[in-house]
Design a protein around this motif. Structure first.
Motif, PDB file in Angstrom:
ATOM      1  N   PRO A   1       0.846  -1.204   0.000  1.00 41.63           N
ATOM      2  CA  PRO A   1       0.000   0.000   0.000  1.00 41.63           C
ATOM      3  C   PRO A   1       0.876   1.246   0.000  1.00 41.63           C
ATOM      4  O   PRO A   1       1.761   1.386   0.830  1.00 41.63           O
ATOM      5  CB  PRO A   1      -0.790  -0.129   1.305  1.00 41.63           C
ATOM      6  CG  PRO A   1       0.085  -0.957   2.192  1.00 41.63           C
ATOM      7  CD  PRO A   1       0.869  -1.872   1.300  1.00 41.63           C
ATOM      8  N   LEU A   2       0.630   2.141  -0.956  1.00 35.99           N
ATOM      9  CA  LEU A   2       1.435   3.359  -1.051  1.00 35.99           C
ATOM     10  C   LEU A   2       0.709   4.569  -0.467  1.00 35.99           C
ATOM     11  O   LEU A   2       1.326   5.587  -0.208  1.00 35.99           O
ATOM     12  CB  LEU A   2       1.812   3.626  -2.512  1.00 35.99           C
ATOM     13  CG  LEU A   2       2.673   2.524  -3.156  1.00 35.99           C
ATOM     14  CD1 LEU A   2       3.047   2.909  -4.582  1.00 35.99           C
ATOM     15  CD2 LEU A   2       3.932   2.253  -2.343  1.00 35.99           C
TER      16      LEU A   2
ATOM     17  N   THR B   1      -2.877   2.986   5.068  1.00 30.93           N
ATOM     18  CA  THR B   1      -3.769   1.988   4.492  1.00 30.93           C
ATOM     19  C   THR B   1      -3.123   0.608   4.590  1.00 30.93           C
ATOM     20  O   THR B   1      -1.920   0.483   4.840  1.00 30.93           O
ATOM     21  CB  THR B   1      -4.099   2.280   3.013  1.00 30.93           C
ATOM     22  OG1 THR B   1      -2.876   2.333   2.280  1.00 30.93           O
ATOM     23  CG2 THR B   1      -4.841   3.585   2.857  1.00 30.93           C
ATOM     24  N   VAL B   2      -3.947  -0.416   4.390  1.00 33.42           N
ATOM     25  CA  VAL B   2      -3.507  -1.805   4.530  1.00 33.42           C
ATOM     26  C   VAL B   2      -3.820  -2.554   3.249  1.00 33.42           C
ATOM     27  O   VAL B   2      -4.896  -2.374   2.670  1.00 33.42           O
ATOM     28  CB  VAL B   2      -4.239  -2.482   5.710  1.00 33.42           C
ATOM     29  CG1 VAL B   2      -3.688  -3.884   5.944  1.00 33.42           C
ATOM     30  CG2 VAL B   2      -4.123  -1.646   6.970  1.00 33.42           C
ATOM     31  N   ALA B   3      -2.897  -3.385   2.795  1.00 31.99           N
ATOM     32  CA  ALA B   3      -3.167  -4.297   1.684  1.00 31.99           C
ATOM     33  C   ALA B   3      -3.184  -5.715   2.242  1.00 31.99           C
ATOM     34  O   ALA B   3      -2.337  -6.071   3.059  1.00 31.99           O
ATOM     35  CB  ALA B   3      -2.098  -4.167   0.606  1.00 31.99           C
TER      36      ALA B   3
ATOM     37  N   VAL C   1      -1.754 -12.855   4.682  1.00 30.12           N
ATOM     38  CA  VAL C   1      -0.642 -11.901   4.768  1.00 30.12           C
ATOM     39  C   VAL C   1      -1.180 -10.504   4.496  1.00 30.12           C
ATOM     40  O   VAL C   1      -1.991 -10.306   3.592  1.00 30.12           O
ATOM     41  CB  VAL C   1       0.470 -12.245   3.750  1.00 30.12           C
ATOM     42  CG1 VAL C   1       1.604 -11.244   3.857  1.00 30.12           C
ATOM     43  CG2 VAL C   1       0.981 -13.660   3.981  1.00 30.12           C
ATOM     44  N   SER C   2      -0.757  -9.547   5.314  1.00 31.93           N
ATOM     45  CA  SER C   2      -1.156  -8.166   5.076  1.00 31.93           C
ATOM     46  C   SER C   2       0.058  -7.262   5.218  1.00 31.93           C
ATOM     47  O   SER C   2       1.061  -7.639   5.824  1.00 31.93           O
ATOM     48  CB  SER C   2      -2.275  -7.743   6.031  1.00 31.93           C
ATOM     49  OG  SER C   2      -1.894  -7.976   7.364  1.00 31.93           O
ATOM     50  N   ALA C   3      -0.035  -6.079   4.638  1.00 30.29           N
ATOM     51  CA  ALA C   3       1.032  -5.086   4.738  1.00 30.29           C
ATOM     52  C   ALA C   3       0.419  -3.765   5.179  1.00 30.29           C
ATOM     53  O   ALA C   3      -0.498  -3.262   4.541  1.00 30.29           O
ATOM     54  CB  ALA C   3       1.750  -4.929   3.398  1.00 30.29           C
ATOM     55  N   LEU C   4       0.914  -3.238   6.295  1.00 30.31           N
ATOM     56  CA  LEU C   4       0.401  -1.986   6.852  1.00 30.31           C
ATOM     57  C   LEU C   4       1.378  -0.858   6.524  1.00 30.31           C
ATOM     58  O   LEU C   4       2.583  -1.004   6.735  1.00 30.31           O
ATOM     59  CB  LEU C   4       0.261  -2.074   8.376  1.00 30.31           C
ATOM     60  CG  LEU C   4      -0.918  -2.836   8.969  1.00 30.31           C
ATOM     61  CD1 LEU C   4      -0.825  -4.324   8.687  1.00 30.31           C
ATOM     62  CD2 LEU C   4      -0.980  -2.610  10.480  1.00 30.31           C
TER      63      LEU C   4
ATOM     64  N   GLY D   1       1.811 -11.782   9.079  1.00 26.21           N
ATOM     65  CA  GLY D   1       1.412 -13.088   8.558  1.00 26.21           C
ATOM     66  C   GLY D   1       0.929 -13.998   9.668  1.00 26.21           C
ATOM     67  O   GLY D   1       0.895 -13.614  10.840  1.00 26.21           O
ATOM     68  N   ALA D   2       0.536 -15.193   9.297  1.00 23.24           N
ATOM     69  CA  ALA D   2       0.036 -16.161  10.265  1.00 23.24           C
ATOM     70  C   ALA D   2       1.146 -16.526  11.253  1.00 23.24           C
ATOM     71  O   ALA D   2       2.331 -16.375  10.947  1.00 23.24           O
ATOM     72  CB  ALA D   2      -0.441 -17.410   9.536  1.00 23.24           C
ATOM     73  N   PRO D   3       0.761 -16.982  12.450  1.00 22.85           N
ATOM     74  CA  PRO D   3       1.782 -17.403  13.414  1.00 22.85           C
ATOM     75  C   PRO D   3       2.755 -18.403  12.789  1.00 22.85           C
ATOM     76  O   PRO D   3       2.357 -19.233  11.965  1.00 22.85           O
ATOM     77  CB  PRO D   3       0.955 -18.054  14.537  1.00 22.85           C
ATOM     78  CG  PRO D   3      -0.366 -17.377  14.453  1.00 22.85           C
ATOM     79  CD  PRO D   3      -0.592 -17.112  12.991  1.00 22.85           C
ATOM     80  N   ASP D   4       4.009 -18.289  13.169  1.00 22.55           N
ATOM     81  CA  ASP D   4       5.083 -19.188  12.732  1.00 22.55           C
ATOM     82  C   ASP D   4       5.498 -18.984  11.278  1.00 22.55           C
ATOM     83  O   ASP D   4       6.279 -19.762  10.754  1.00 22.55           O
ATOM     84  CB  ASP D   4       4.703 -20.664  12.929  1.00 22.55           C
ATOM     85  CG  ASP D   4       4.419 -20.992  14.382  1.00 22.55           C
ATOM     86  OD1 ASP D   4       4.754 -20.148  15.244  1.00 22.55           O
ATOM     87  OD2 ASP D   4       3.856 -22.063  14.649  1.00 22.55           O
ATOM     88  N   SER D   5       4.984 -17.921  10.609  1.00 19.81           N
ATOM     89  CA  SER D   5       5.378 -17.735   9.208  1.00 19.81           C
ATOM     90  C   SER D   5       6.482 -16.692   9.057  1.00 19.81           C
ATOM     91  O   SER D   5       6.856 -16.350   7.931  1.00 19.81           O
ATOM     92  CB  SER D   5       4.164 -17.332   8.362  1.00 19.81           C
ATOM     93  OG  SER D   5       3.722 -16.030   8.713  1.00 19.81           O
TER      94      SER D   5
END
Lengths: 204, 93
Positions: free
Chosen positions: A67-68, A72-74, A79-82, A93-97
């Motif tokens: 997200p630029l 915002t969040v993608a 998996v997400s990117a804040l 990401g999910a636990p342990d990833s």
């Protein structure tokens, strides 16, 4: 990088706080629930957003665009990117990833002037859900959280009840609060106290 | 409390910010060739105007980025904010 052999032995800040979280839950039309989502993988990613090579390499590693737009969040799958800053993101990401995410990012970003750091142990995540979730959060936070100002898919770093955290509003309408491990118990108890009034209303 | 418009995050409460003093104070290019008086001037001496002032702020509890702001030191009115490296805006009348 985290040692996967130790995943089973780690502790989350609120793992012994279950009873209080369950006791504090409020049901009904003004209900609100607080729970911990422990051990989510978290990677700090920094790089030049104007560099097409950087953006492309991250897309190759994660499978979606960073997200630029500010705050915002993608999201794609689990998996997400804040967006945390003009050149900084938090990949969740999910636990342990976290080891897998680090390896993927370091692989496609090899040779570039970037930063990829595993910060999984830095914060835990609280989830506040229910019709009164926003009302509880508004007591802790000076931001305008009304739907016209804070929409699903947005995030913000701000002051929360005398600590700092990252707020994220999910598509389901539940609030995620990323908070330092050492402040998590304090913030959880603060929010539980703020939730208590809705239980009184529910009992009347 | 001031409502400060961070160039990236938008309007936030003043409590999220830290003050960074006067903006556009350039460090002498060659400190070794700078005399004591000139060094002290750079290190300690700052403008203290009654009126419009270009100053540095850091969004400490938010995106943690530095930016510059033109603020009136008496009325606290904020004329503009701009990113580091952006051209210096003219001061309002």
């Amino acid at each position: 990088m985290a040692n996967p052999a130790l995943f089973g032995r780690r502790r989350s800040p609120l793992q012994d706080h279950d009873a209080a979280l369950v006791r504090g839950a409020v049901a009904g039309p003004r209900g609100v629930t607080l729970k911990e989502i422990p051990h989510l993988a978290q990677i700090t990613l920094r790089g030049d957003a104007d560099d097409a090579d950087f953006i492309g390499a991250v897309r190759a590693a994660l499978g979606f665009e960073l997200p630029l737009a500010a705050n915002t969040v993608a999201v794609s799958g689990d998996v997400s990117a804040l967006w945390l800053g003009p050149d900084e993101w938090l990949v969740v990401g999910a636990p342990d990833s976290e080891t897998d995410l680090s390896i993927r990012l370091n692989g496609t970003l090899k040779g570039q002037h970037v930063l990829v750091v595993d910060v999984t142990a830095n914060r835990t995540v609280l989830e506040l859900s229910g019709p009164s979730g926003r009302g509880v959060l508004e007591k802790a936070c000076g931001l305008d959280l009304r739907p016209r100002a804070f929409k699903p898919g947005q995030c913000a770093q701000t002051n929360l009840a005398r600590t700092v955290g990252i707020l994220e509003l999910g598509q389901s309408g539940a609030w995620r609060i990323y908070v330092r491990n050492s402040f998590a118990l304090y913030l959880a108890d603060w929010l539980l106290d703020a939730m208590a009034e809705y239980a009184i209303d529910a009992a009347l | 409390m001031l409502l400060i418009p961070c160039p990236w995050c938008g309007e936030r409460d003043e409590t999220e910010f830290r003050y960074g003093g006067q903006a556009h104070v350039a460090r002498p290019l060659d400190p070794n060739a700078t005399g004591d008086a000139a060094w002290a001037e750079y290190l300690f001496m700052r403008d203290n105007p009654k009126g419009w002032f270009r100053e540095r702020w850091n969004h400490a509890a938010g995106c943690r980025r530095w930016f510059n702001m033109v603020r009136h030191t008496i009325t606290h009115e904020i004329a503009s904010v701009y990113k580091p490296g952006d051209p210096k805006p003219e001061l309002p009348e």
